[in-house]
Design a protein around this motif. Sequence first.
Motif, short mmCIF file in Angstrom:
data_model
loop_
_atom_site.label_atom_id
_atom_site.label_comp_id
_atom_site.label_asym_id
_atom_site.label_seq_id
_atom_site.Cartn_x
_atom_site.Cartn_y
_atom_site.Cartn_z
N PRO A 25 0.83 -1.21 0.00
CA PRO A 25 0.00 0.00 0.00
C PRO A 25 0.86 1.26 0.00
N LEU A 26 0.42 2.28 -0.75
CA LEU A 26 1.17 3.52 -0.90
C LEU A 26 0.34 4.70 -0.42
N THR A 27 0.95 5.55 0.39
CA THR A 27 0.33 6.81 0.81
C THR A 27 1.28 7.94 0.46
N VAL A 28 0.79 8.93 -0.27
CA VAL A 28 1.58 10.10 -0.64
C VAL A 28 1.00 11.32 0.07
N ARG A 29 1.83 12.02 0.83
CA ARG A 29 1.39 13.18 1.60
C ARG A 29 2.13 14.42 1.14
N GLN A 30 1.40 15.47 0.87
CA GLN A 30 2.02 16.75 0.52
C GLN A 30 2.28 17.55 1.79
N ASN A 31 3.48 18.13 1.84
CA ASN A 31 3.86 18.95 2.99
C ASN A 31 4.44 20.26 2.47
N PRO A 32 3.82 21.39 2.79
CA PRO A 32 4.30 22.67 2.26
C PRO A 32 5.71 23.02 2.74
N ARG A 33 6.15 22.40 3.84
CA ARG A 33 7.50 22.69 4.35
C ARG A 33 8.57 21.76 3.77
N ALA A 34 8.12 20.71 3.09
CA ALA A 34 9.08 19.74 2.53
C ALA A 34 9.84 20.37 1.36
N LYS A 35 11.16 20.16 1.34
CA LYS A 35 11.99 20.68 0.26
C LYS A 35 12.39 19.57 -0.72
#
Length: 258
Positions: A25-35
């Motif tokens: 299973p794959l979960t992709v999370r967007q994080n505005p602080r991630a570079k």
Amino acid sequence: MPSLLRRKLEPPLPEAIDIAGGRLPLTVRQNPRAKRMIMRIAPGGGALVVTVPRGMSNRKVREFLDRHRGWVEERVSRAPDRVVIAPGAIIPIRGEPTLLTHRGGRQVTRLEPHADDAPSGEIAAPGVRQQLLVGGAPEHFSRRVLDYLRREARRDLEAAVKIHAAAVALEPRAITIKDTTSRWGSCTADRRLAFSWRIIMAPPAVLDYLAAHEVAHFREMNHGPKFWALCHKLCPETEAGKLWLKRNGSGLHAVGVG
């Protein structure tokens, strides 16, 4: 505008990826602080979690997954085998291997000694010295086991927190028992504590370290030298507790409901 349209037409990311041995299973999370993109295997090895900067295209995420497929397969192969809570399973409780036994009826869930020479019709578990006897209907077995583990976790954690809180002369505002995957415990600025119920499966000294760690945040909301000095003062076994969770924590997350 054309580039925006192309991005909208991108095929969605899959819900799982194919690796040697099956699908993960794959979960992709967007994080505005991630570079940059970061991936990790969920505790227990049951899923892949990828954190990406906001606006990252699905194409780039797929390329990232393809480049690191070998890393994923290697990490999953090292993950402990999943243990399903069911009659006959063996899980640790306070660090001791424990046989889960269904007795039915109105029996209260409780721990009892277990002998190697189990009576006829019962499960033999050589080397296991205790068993958890569970009553009720078979379909409620896993829920009753989880309820028991949560109750015991709360009882042990509340007792440990009480001792350490007295040492720092501050009381917790609340204690919550959860099933967290990223942290074993947490403490807010207003002294609200949260713990994973899974810590009840660890040896008591490890649970005590976790309680001391979070209570130390009552005085030091950081992980600086003063925090660790206080943590060691509250719990002399701090280093051993940290090491145990690092080495064995994923095994506790491998225990779950089928």
